[in-house]
Write a protein that holds these residues in place. Structure first.
Motif, PDB file in Angstrom:
ATOM      1  N   VAL A  13       0.827  -1.198   0.000  1.00 56.17           N
ATOM      2  CA  VAL A  13       0.000   0.000   0.000  1.00 56.17           C
ATOM      3  C   VAL A  13       0.868   1.258   0.000  1.00 56.17           C
ATOM      4  O   VAL A  13       0.599   2.214  -0.742  1.00 56.17           O
ATOM      5  N   ILE A  14       1.918   1.256   0.782  1.00 52.92           N
ATOM      6  CA  ILE A  14       2.789   2.440   0.877  1.00 52.92           C
ATOM      7  C   ILE A  14       3.548   2.695  -0.429  1.00 52.92           C
ATOM      8  O   ILE A  14       3.727   3.832  -0.845  1.00 52.92           O
ATOM      9  N   LYS A  15       3.961   1.633  -1.107  1.00 55.59           N
ATOM     10  CA  LYS A  15       4.788   1.776  -2.315  1.00 55.59           C
ATOM     11  C   LYS A  15       3.989   1.941  -3.602  1.00 55.59           C
ATOM     12  O   LYS A  15       4.554   2.040  -4.662  1.00 55.59           O
ATOM     13  N   GLN A  16       2.652   1.951  -3.513  1.00 56.63           N
ATOM     14  CA  GLN A  16       1.836   2.142  -4.705  1.00 56.63           C
ATOM     15  C   GLN A  16       2.009   3.567  -5.222  1.00 56.63           C
ATOM     16  O   GLN A  16       2.034   4.519  -4.443  1.00 56.63           O
ATOM     17  N   PRO A  17       2.111   3.722  -6.538  1.00 54.32           N
ATOM     18  CA  PRO A  17       2.197   5.082  -7.074  1.00 54.32           C
ATOM     19  C   PRO A  17       0.874   5.826  -6.873  1.00 54.32           C
ATOM     20  O   PRO A  17      -0.195   5.241  -6.974  1.00 54.32           O
ATOM     21  N   ALA A  18       1.006   7.108  -6.602  1.00 56.88           N
ATOM     22  CA  ALA A  18      -0.198   7.902  -6.330  1.00 56.88           C
ATOM     23  C   ALA A  18      -0.943   8.267  -7.580  1.00 56.88           C
ATOM     24  O   ALA A  18      -0.537   8.358  -8.663  1.00 56.88           O
TER      25      ALA A  18
END
Length: 71
Positions: free
Chosen positions: A66-71
């Motif tokens: 979740v943290i490393k997903q591109p925005a």
């Protein structure tokens, strides 16, 4: 004696997280849970250590995704 390797595995994970990870709340909780699983692995309720370890790994991988997903 059979429970010692599992306990050492959790203990080494706690030491690794302490030495390598950034100091934040998530890391502190992960280290505490690893230490708790290490202690539980030495008791007669070692299945809870396995359940705790699986939960810790699952939650950790989910949070990383979740943290490393591109925005």
């Amino acid at each position: 004696m059979k429970k010692l390797p599992a306990s050492l595995l959790f203990l080494s994970a706690a030491v690794y997280l302490t030495a390598q990870a950034d100091f934040d709340v998530i890391t502190v909780f992960a280290v505490l849970i690893c230490a708790l699983c290490s202690a539980i692995a030495l008791t007669h309720k070692s299945i809870w250590s396995l359940i705790g370890g699986i939960g810790l790994i699952s939650i950790s991988l989910t949070m990383q995704a979740v943290i490393k997903q591109p925005a």
